[in-house]
Enzyme design. Sequence first.
Site, PDB file in Angstrom:
ATOM      1  N   ASP A   1      -5.740  -1.162  -8.292  1.00 26.84           N
ATOM      2  CA  ASP A   1      -5.352  -2.036  -7.179  1.00 26.84           C
ATOM      3  C   ASP A   1      -6.096  -3.352  -7.352  1.00 26.84           C
ATOM      4  O   ASP A   1      -7.041  -3.654  -6.626  1.00 26.84           O
ATOM      5  CB  ASP A   1      -5.746  -1.327  -5.867  1.00 26.84           C
TER       6      ASP A   1
ATOM      7  N   ASP B   1     -18.384  -1.644 -11.500  1.00 27.65           N
ATOM      8  CA  ASP B   1     -17.349  -2.130 -12.393  1.00 27.65           C
ATOM      9  C   ASP B   1     -16.458  -0.943 -12.784  1.00 27.65           C
ATOM     10  O   ASP B   1     -16.961   0.096 -13.225  1.00 27.65           O
ATOM     11  CB  ASP B   1     -18.033  -2.744 -13.614  1.00 27.65           C
ATOM     12  N   GLY B   2     -15.148  -1.086 -12.602  1.00 24.14           N
ATOM     13  CA  GLY B   2     -14.213   0.006 -12.882  1.00 24.14           C
ATOM     14  C   GLY B   2     -14.344   0.552 -14.299  1.00 24.14           C
ATOM     15  O   GLY B   2     -14.275   1.762 -14.515  1.00 24.14           O
TER      16      GLY B   2
ATOM     17  N   GLU C   1     -14.942  -0.275  -6.363  1.00 24.99           N
ATOM     18  CA  GLU C   1     -14.694  -1.714  -6.165  1.00 24.99           C
ATOM     19  C   GLU C   1     -15.901  -2.469  -6.688  1.00 24.99           C
ATOM     20  O   GLU C   1     -17.039  -2.146  -6.341  1.00 24.99           O
ATOM     21  CB  GLU C   1     -14.470  -1.963  -4.661  1.00 24.99           C
TER      22      GLU C   1
ATOM     23  N   ASP D   1     -10.165  -3.640   0.106  1.00 22.42           N
ATOM     24  CA  ASP D   1      -9.718  -3.785   1.502  1.00 22.42           C
ATOM     25  C   ASP D   1      -9.472  -2.428   2.164  1.00 22.42           C
ATOM     26  O   ASP D   1      -9.385  -2.337   3.382  1.00 22.42           O
ATOM     27  CB  ASP D   1      -8.444  -4.630   1.557  1.00 22.42           C
TER      28      ASP D   1
ATOM     29  N   HIS E   1       0.821  -1.223   0.000  1.00 19.08           N
ATOM     30  CA  HIS E   1       0.000   0.000   0.000  1.00 19.08           C
ATOM     31  C   HIS E   1       0.854   1.272   0.000  1.00 19.08           C
ATOM     32  O   HIS E   1       0.493   2.246  -0.653  1.00 19.08           O
ATOM     33  CB  HIS E   1      -1.014  -0.047   1.147  1.00 19.08           C
TER      34      HIS E   1
END
Length: 281
Positions: free
Chosen positions: A157, A139-140, A106, A86, A62
């Site tokens: 990520d 959805d990205g 996410e 996360d 990170h």
Amino acid sequence: MDLWYTEKHSENVGISMKVSETLFSGKSEYQKLDILETLEYGRMMLLDGLVMVTERDEFIYHDMIVHPALFTHPDPKQVLVIGGGDGGSIREIMKHPGVELATLCEIDGLVIDKSVELLPSMASEIDGSNPRVKLHVDDGLAYIREHQNQFDVILVDSTDPIGPAVGLFEEDFYRLVFGALKTDGIMVAQSESPFYHAEIQKNMYRNLRAVYPVVEMYQAFIPTYPSGFWSFAFASKKYHPVKDFNRQRAADRDFYSKYYNADLHLGAFMLPTFAKENIAE
Ligand code: AG3
């Protein structure tokens, strides 16, 4: 009884950890999610059986997915994370006081929910309480198509290029991200292990170079990922991560980072020969 979890890194090699407890094990519409308590690495999250994070070594990943881009861009204000449910990347972004808004996109709401519940050291900033953080379960690709020309930095990520993340390694996606960045924007994406994933890297960096004028690879040591030798792609419209790096600004940062520092920023872009060869033009 001894319980061990193994992620296979190749047909004949894997990493194994002794497990004391299964904290969650379930399936979303996208993937399988497990959170295990390990003896050596603290809590560990797996997606489709692949290690995403452990409490003990997540600081490395990170620090390194966030700080090189945020200290190369002179004034990042709008930052988007694609994946990263996360919350570890958002936590690091929040350490930059100039960032006005960090958006998390996410695809899997279950990852966010279970991280908030079981991985509080990572997910502290994605529990809905921070007004500088916006969460989208989406959805990205769909999200950035709708949000062109808005971000200073976009961080991808993601998990490995299998399952829901496949599209995040393709040229079409990199073009959409390019469009979602402002004219001097920077994208960083996790780019797998130079030791095990030469073929993935070759394609990924070819796809990035088709879109971005500046493309560099940098490395980090992450003990729980395949081979422990991991990498990130730095793709940028304008700023170069070494030539345009303001070392003083990074050295003067007002937060502690256990992995990242101003010297390491530069050193991380120096690669062993075999890694350079993976991504040679
Ligand atoms: N992203 C996962 C990197 C891929 C790990 N691959 C593997 N174990 N085979 C991590 C997300 C952390 N925010």
